[in-house]
Design an enzyme around this catalytic site. Structure first.
Site, PDB file in Angstrom:
ATOM      1  N   HIS A   1       0.754  -1.251   0.181  1.00  0.00           N
ATOM      2  CA  HIS A   1      -0.063   0.075   0.014  1.00  0.00           C
ATOM      3  C   HIS A   1       0.725   1.181  -0.035  1.00  0.00           C
ATOM      4  CE1 HIS A   1      -4.284   1.507   1.142  1.00  0.00           C
ATOM      5  NE2 HIS A   1      -3.574   2.430   0.313  1.00  0.00           N
TER       6      HIS A   1
ATOM      7  N   SER B   1       0.762   6.198  -2.628  1.00  0.00           N
ATOM      8  CA  SER B   1       1.060   7.806  -2.396  1.00  0.00           C
ATOM      9  C   SER B   1       2.223   8.105  -1.744  1.00  0.00           C
ATOM     10  CB  SER B   1      -0.220   8.187  -1.616  1.00  0.00           C
ATOM     11  OG  SER B   1      -0.341   7.744  -0.293  1.00  0.00           O
TER      12      SER B   1
HETATM   13  P1  NDP Z   1     -12.368   9.447  -7.672  1.00  0.00           P
HETATM   14  O1  NDP Z   1     -13.466   9.584  -6.843  1.00  0.00           O
HETATM   15  O2  NDP Z   1     -11.792  10.587  -8.369  1.00  0.00           O
HETATM   16  O3  NDP Z   1     -12.472   8.219  -8.544  1.00  0.00           O
HETATM   17  C1  NDP Z   1     -12.864   6.915  -8.079  1.00  0.00           C
HETATM   18  C2  NDP Z   1     -13.753   6.344  -9.634  1.00  0.00           C
HETATM   19  O4  NDP Z   1     -14.280   5.388  -9.186  1.00  0.00           O
HETATM   20  C3  NDP Z   1     -14.726   7.405 -10.263  1.00  0.00           C
HETATM   21  O5  NDP Z   1     -14.363   7.541 -11.498  1.00  0.00           O
HETATM   22  C4  NDP Z   1     -16.076   6.325 -10.246  1.00  0.00           C
HETATM   23  O6  NDP Z   1     -16.881   6.476 -11.260  1.00  0.00           O
HETATM   24  C5  NDP Z   1     -15.373   4.818  -9.845  1.00  0.00           C
HETATM   25  N1  NDP Z   1     -16.317   3.908  -9.455  1.00  0.00           N
HETATM   26  C6  NDP Z   1     -17.379   4.414  -8.293  1.00  0.00           C
HETATM   27  N2  NDP Z   1     -18.058   3.367  -8.329  1.00  0.00           N
HETATM   28  C7  NDP Z   1     -17.798   2.518  -9.163  1.00  0.00           C
HETATM   29  C8  NDP Z   1     -18.571   1.167 -10.027  1.00  0.00           C
HETATM   30  N3  NDP Z   1     -19.549   0.611  -9.195  1.00  0.00           N
HETATM   31  N4  NDP Z   1     -17.602   0.595 -10.724  1.00  0.00           N
HETATM   32  C9  NDP Z   1     -16.831   1.231 -11.502  1.00  0.00           C
HETATM   33  N5  NDP Z   1     -16.185   2.316 -11.057  1.00  0.00           N
HETATM   34  C10 NDP Z   1     -16.762   2.991  -9.984  1.00  0.00           C
HETATM   35  O7  NDP Z   1     -11.137   9.075  -6.839  1.00  0.00           O
HETATM   36  P2  NDP Z   1      -9.516   8.914  -6.938  1.00  0.00           P
HETATM   37  O8  NDP Z   1      -9.260   8.682  -8.068  1.00  0.00           O
HETATM   38  O9  NDP Z   1      -9.051  10.101  -6.250  1.00  0.00           O
HETATM   39  O10 NDP Z   1      -9.291   7.500  -5.908  1.00  0.00           O
HETATM   40  C11 NDP Z   1      -9.654   6.469  -6.433  1.00  0.00           C
HETATM   41  C12 NDP Z   1      -9.317   5.459  -5.040  1.00  0.00           C
HETATM   42  O11 NDP Z   1      -8.020   5.164  -5.271  1.00  0.00           O
HETATM   43  C13 NDP Z   1      -9.448   5.808  -3.868  1.00  0.00           C
HETATM   44  O12 NDP Z   1     -11.230   5.837  -3.369  1.00  0.00           O
HETATM   45  C14 NDP Z   1      -8.719   4.918  -3.008  1.00  0.00           C
HETATM   46  O13 NDP Z   1      -9.363   4.053  -2.448  1.00  0.00           O
HETATM   47  C15 NDP Z   1      -7.646   4.608  -3.896  1.00  0.00           C
HETATM   48  N6  NDP Z   1      -6.371   5.088  -3.600  1.00  0.00           N
HETATM   49  C16 NDP Z   1      -5.430   4.124  -3.426  1.00  0.00           C
HETATM   50  C17 NDP Z   1      -4.300   4.647  -3.334  1.00  0.00           C
HETATM   51  C18 NDP Z   1      -3.118   3.623  -3.008  1.00  0.00           C
HETATM   52  O14 NDP Z   1      -2.169   4.252  -2.101  1.00  0.00           O
HETATM   53  N7  NDP Z   1      -3.009   2.485  -3.542  1.00  0.00           N
HETATM   54  C19 NDP Z   1      -3.673   6.060  -3.025  1.00  0.00           C
HETATM   55  C20 NDP Z   1      -4.768   7.001  -3.361  1.00  0.00           C
HETATM   56  C21 NDP Z   1      -6.256   6.265  -3.623  1.00  0.00           C
HETATM   57  P3  NDP Z   1     -18.178   6.965 -11.237  1.00  0.00           P
HETATM   58  O15 NDP Z   1     -18.079   8.663 -10.899  1.00  0.00           O
HETATM   59  O16 NDP Z   1     -18.670   7.047 -12.516  1.00  0.00           O
HETATM   60  O17 NDP Z   1     -19.022   6.407 -10.302  1.00  0.00           O
HETATM   61  C1  DGY Z   2      -5.782   7.036  -0.006  1.00  0.00           C
HETATM   62  O1  DGY Z   2      -5.523   7.994   0.126  1.00  0.00           O
HETATM   63  O2  DGY Z   2      -6.930   6.498   0.095  1.00  0.00           O
HETATM   64  C2  DGY Z   2      -4.953   5.844  -0.056  1.00  0.00           C
HETATM   65  O3  DGY Z   2      -4.787   4.771   0.092  1.00  0.00           O
HETATM   66  C3  DGY Z   2      -3.227   6.400   0.610  1.00  0.00           C
HETATM   67  O4  DGY Z   2      -2.829   7.410   0.130  1.00  0.00           O
END
Ligand code: NDP
Ligand code: DGY
Length: 327
Positions: A292, A295
């Protein structure tokens, strides 16, 4: 006991966080902190929240009705140092009219960069190959030894073309990707920038060489990737997940990787975290697991901590919160 007028707010911070964030909070808040790099035990969280005005938490803390009830009516704002907020019960916050701050955008570049790194590490078998160098498996130059799959002329499917999904696509485009597909709840107005075609999940699974999960974890995306999903993918498909471990049924993924239903997977997120060192996924050569670190750049984590501090302070003062979850 009276608090000095400058330190108007009582807050609890659930972990060691960068000093820069504490420097924002300390002048105006009486800060109680779980000073550790390990998550605050639930019992300690419950013990520390009664009477607080603000809660600064991390993605490892489950913030539910019991925590909010324990905090009581003094609680004015919650701020999480993350963009994901699946660890927080929004309905319980809404019921109490408590706003939630989070950290979108500041981590998009770092997380997209890591997603591309993980994709390349998986598709070009970097960890497996480096291990061969160490253990003497590197013989002569062999035409088909350690061959992987290239991005050039490929079809990439992005599940969740949000901030991070879009940034991943933009970084992959110069590798010569032929088509970008995406799926989600609704088409995105900026998808023409890749361009990416909005398709059903099934179409994305059937056509993609790389399937990348960038969606948030919600009741609809929980276990989205399961046996029937993997069976729709090409047997040459590579699956990458940097969203949340909960979007994948890990037993089904294990089976899909062992049986050759799909070719390989790269995961930055798992259930549980940390993944136990004896987990069968860690024995597979065609699975790359990272802890994980999406970020995890110093700059990004610092920015996240500062934004979370500013969000909390604004919420406490009743000012507009720079990044507030809408619910
Ligand atoms: P956003 O809200 O910009 O993007 C999330 C996307 O998920 C949206 O485009 C949304 O599409 C989509 N989504 C929601 N429901 C569904 C569904 N049922 N099927 C397909 N797509 C769906 O968030 P971010 O891009 O900023 O972050 C996304 C996620 O990444 C965070 O919620 C977090 O969990 C994860 N993350 C992980 C990190 C890591 O360290 N690995 C770091 C940062 C984030 P729509 O608008 O059409 O619903
Ligand atoms: C988040 O912010 O949701 C990531 O998983 C960690 O940065």
């Amino acid at each position: 006991r009276t608090m000095s007028s400058e330190k108007r707010f009582k807050i609890f911070v659930t972990r060691n966080i960068p000093q820069k964030a504490l420097d924002i909070l300390q002048p105006e808040c009486h800060v109680t902190q779980w000073k550790s790099d390990d998550p605050v035990p639930r019992s300690e969280l419950l013990k520390n929240v009664p009477g607080i005005d603000g809660l600064y938490c991390l993605l490892t803390d489950t913030i539910d009705g019991d925590i909010l009830t324990a905090a009581g009516p003094s609680l004015k704002a919650v701020s999480t140092m993350s963009v994901g907020y699946d660890h927080i019960n929004l309905a319980e916050l809404k019921r109490r009219n408590i706003p939630l701050g989070y950290t979108p955008d500041v981590l998009t570049d770092a997380t997209a960069e890591l997603t591309v790194s993980l994709l390349l590490a998986t598709s070009r078998r970097l960890l497996e190959a480096a291990e061969q160098v160490r253990n003497g498996g590197w013989g002569s130059w062999v035409p088909l030894w350690m061959c992987g799959s290239g991005l050039s002329n490929s079809t990439v499917g992005i599940v969740g073309l949000g901030r991070i999904g879009m940034a991943v696509g933009q970084r992959l485009k110069p590798f010569g990707v032929k088509r970008f597909l995406y799926t989600g709840r609704s088409p995105k107005s900026d998808s023409h920038l890749l361009p990416a075609e909005f398709v059903s999940l099934d179409d994305l699974l059937l056509q993609s060489d790389f399937v990348i999960a960038c969606c948030s974890l919600t009741p609809e995306t929980t276990d989205l990737f399961k046996t029937e999903t993997f069976e729709k993918m090409k047997s040459s498909a590579i699956f990458i997940n940097t969203s949340r471990g909960g979007v994948v049924n890990q037993d089904d993924l294990l089976e899909a990787l062992e049986s050759g239903t799909i070719k390989a997977a790269g995961l930055d997120v798992t259930v549980p975290e940390p993944l136990p060192t004896d987990h069968p996924l860690l024995e597979l050569e065609n699975c790359v697991v990272l802890p994980h670190i999406g970020s995890a750049t110093v700059e990004t984590r610092t920015e996240m901590s500062v934004l979370a501090a500013n969000n909390l302070l604004a919420g406490l003062k009743g000012h507009p919160i720079p990044c507030q979850v809408q619910f």
